[in-house]
Write a protein that holds these residues in place. Structure first.
Motif, PDB file in Angstrom:
ATOM      1  N   ASP A 149       6.936  -7.281  -1.428  1.00  0.00           N
ATOM      2  CA  ASP A 149       7.689  -8.529  -1.560  1.00  0.00           C
ATOM      3  C   ASP A 149       6.747  -9.723  -1.400  1.00  0.00           C
ATOM      4  N   SER A 150       6.738 -10.616  -2.380  1.00  0.00           N
ATOM      5  CA  SER A 150       5.806 -11.753  -2.361  1.00  0.00           C
ATOM      6  C   SER A 150       6.114 -12.736  -1.236  1.00  0.00           C
ATOM      7  N   ARG A 151       7.356 -12.751  -0.767  1.00  0.00           N
ATOM      8  CA  ARG A 151       7.738 -13.694   0.281  1.00  0.00           C
ATOM      9  C   ARG A 151       7.431 -13.153   1.672  1.00  0.00           C
ATOM     10  N   THR A 152       7.814 -11.892   1.914  1.00  0.00           N
ATOM     11  CA  THR A 152       7.654 -11.314   3.248  1.00  0.00           C
ATOM     12  C   THR A 152       6.399 -10.471   3.385  1.00  0.00           C
ATOM     13  N   ASP A 212      21.850   1.953 -15.174  1.00  0.00           N
ATOM     14  CA  ASP A 212      21.079   0.727 -15.379  1.00  0.00           C
ATOM     15  C   ASP A 212      21.090  -0.194 -14.155  1.00  0.00           C
ATOM     16  N   LYS A 213      21.529   0.326 -13.023  1.00  0.00           N
ATOM     17  CA  LYS A 213      21.450  -0.419 -11.778  1.00  0.00           C
ATOM     18  C   LYS A 213      20.280   0.125 -10.964  1.00  0.00           C
ATOM     19  N   SER A 214      19.999  -0.516  -9.847  1.00  0.00           N
ATOM     20  CA  SER A 214      18.927  -0.045  -8.976  1.00  0.00           C
ATOM     21  C   SER A 214      19.309  -0.265  -7.526  1.00  0.00           C
ATOM     22  N   LEU A 215      18.661   0.489  -6.641  1.00  0.00           N
ATOM     23  CA  LEU A 215      18.820   0.339  -5.199  1.00  0.00           C
ATOM     24  C   LEU A 215      17.484  -0.056  -4.605  1.00  0.00           C
ATOM     25  N   ASP A 216      17.499  -1.006  -3.701  1.00  0.00           N
ATOM     26  CA  ASP A 216      16.294  -1.370  -2.967  1.00  0.00           C
ATOM     27  C   ASP A 216      16.363  -0.792  -1.566  1.00  0.00           C
ATOM     28  N   VAL A 217      15.269  -0.161  -1.143  1.00  0.00           N
ATOM     29  CA  VAL A 217      15.177   0.436   0.191  1.00  0.00           C
ATOM     30  C   VAL A 217      14.045  -0.257   0.940  1.00  0.00           C
ATOM     31  N   THR A 218      14.316  -0.689   2.153  1.00  0.00           N
ATOM     32  CA  THR A 218      13.282  -1.232   3.032  1.00  0.00           C
ATOM     33  C   THR A 218      13.273  -0.422   4.318  1.00  0.00           C
ATOM     34  N   VAL A 219      12.178  -0.469   5.044  1.00  0.00           N
ATOM     35  CA  VAL A 219      12.099   0.159   6.361  1.00  0.00           C
ATOM     36  C   VAL A 219      12.002  -0.955   7.395  1.00  0.00           C
ATOM     37  N   GLN A 220      12.963  -0.966   8.310  1.00  0.00           N
ATOM     38  CA  GLN A 220      13.053  -2.037   9.297  1.00  0.00           C
ATOM     39  C   GLN A 220      13.045  -1.456  10.699  1.00  0.00           C
ATOM     40  N   THR A 221      12.546  -2.256  11.639  1.00  0.00           N
ATOM     41  CA  THR A 221      12.566  -1.872  13.051  1.00  0.00           C
ATOM     42  C   THR A 221      13.812  -2.454  13.693  1.00  0.00           C
ATOM     43  N   MET A 222      14.678  -1.594  14.191  1.00  0.00           N
ATOM     44  CA  MET A 222      15.941  -2.012  14.774  1.00  0.00           C
ATOM     45  C   MET A 222      15.901  -1.884  16.296  1.00  0.00           C
TER      46      MET A 222
END
Length: 331
Positions: A151-154, A166-176
């Motif tokens: 991600d260019s911002r984060t 034709d859809k997509s899913l975005d997956v991120t890994v976060q510390t909770m």
């Protein structure tokens, strides 16, 4: 008055047995003796076996052994680099030989045969989905279903899963962080699309929380937690699901309302907006079948859960806005 006292007593029993169930799930490799678990539930050890079975429908020994075996079966699939010996000990078995006998009695095959069979099944699913993805691919180079971006911002990684529509899913890994929750538990077979069941569970939970001024969205999170078994490894009648709200750690609960902690740590997170229940279920399948094998992560300990961001009944098309969390750790 007598009826009210009777109902209150039953709910207190359910709450204490749920506390024991949560303790077992979180401490599989520790001492789960009758005395230890009776103390957790605040019952006399002389009557605890009978009480546990009367509430859960399953003997204490059967529940502990089944939970250990089913947990190990899940890890055999999703922790491919872990040795069977280490999984046996981590699941609370005294030796690999004892583990193998118990596993074969449950699944009618050895742990190594189970792992091989499930890996073949996963491979076939991925291959079929990949072939379908090739047919629908338009503007992407190659045929990979999962693409990694920064991600260019984060400056943090984002994995994008191509769907077949034709859809997509975005997956991120976060510390909770740890989340303290109050919950009501449903035990046994259920349909994740059973609107009446989940509305009823949340209605009972809100009937307790709202008069006590404990439900204050958006600060309060409303969640569904899936932490007792998985359809791949657990018979339908032994599944559990919790509906929860986040609370302060010092909040006092009572009756059928339980209290637990959703452990913090690394979670794979998928956000869905305007999704049907079927699309939410498909998103879980995509994460397990496609994202995990390519991500460098494996499932961590603990349950997966959904954070409900809206009331679908208030949505014009009855659609869901949710965040889905799966505990993960490096391979």
């Amino acid at each position: 008055m007598k009826y009210s006292q009777k109902e209150g007593s039953k709910k207190e029993y359910v709450s204490r047995i749920n506390r024991v169930i949560d303790y077992v799930k979180n401490n599989l490799d520790e001492d789960l003796s009758l005395e230890r678990l009776a103390n957790v539930g605040l019952f006399s050890k002389f009557y605890f076996h009978r009480i546990f079975k009367s509430i859960s429908g399953e003997s204490l020994n059967s529940y502990v052994n089944r939970t250990r075996i089913e947990s190990s079966a899940f890890f055999l699939i999703h922790h491919p680099k872990a040795s069977i010996t280490s999984i046996a000990y981590d699941s609370g078995f005294s030796s690999p030989a004892v583990y193998s006998r118990a596993f074969k009695a449950r699944y009618d095959m050895s742990p190594s045969q189970w792992r091989k069979l499930k890996c073949i099944e996963k491979s076939k699913i991925c291959k079929v989905s990949s072939n379908i993805g090739q047919l629908h691919s338009k503007n992407c180079k190659g045929t990979d279903k999962v693409t990694l971006y920064i991600d260019s911002r984060t400056q943090k990684p984002i994995w994008r899963i191509k769907m077949n529509n034709d859809k997509s899913l975005d997956v991120t890994v976060q510390t909770m962080s740890d989340i303290h929750v109050a919950y009501i538990r449903h035990h046994g077979q259920y349909d994740p699309h059973d609107k009446q069941l989940f509305e009823g569970l949340f209605s009972r939970l809100m009937g307790w929380a709202i008069p006590r001024k404990l439900f204050n969205p958006p600060a309060t999170k409303a969640m569904t937690v899936y932490s007792s078994g998985h359809p791949d490894t657990t018979a339908a009648e032994n599944l559990n699901v919790d509906v929860c709200i986040s609370i302060d750690k010092d909040t006092v609960v009572e009756g059928e309302i339980g209290k637990r902690v959703i452990s913090g740590g690394s979670y794979a997170v998928v956000s869905l907006t305007g999704a049907t229940m079927e699309e939410c279920g498909k998103a879980w399948d995509e994460v397990f079948n496609h994202w995990l094998p390519e991500s460098g992560y494996q499932p961590g300990e603990g349950g997966y859960y959904c954070n409900h961001l809206n009331d679908p009944e208030q949505h014009p098309q009855k659609l869901h806005n949710v965040e889905m969390y799966l505990p993960v750790k490096p391979l």
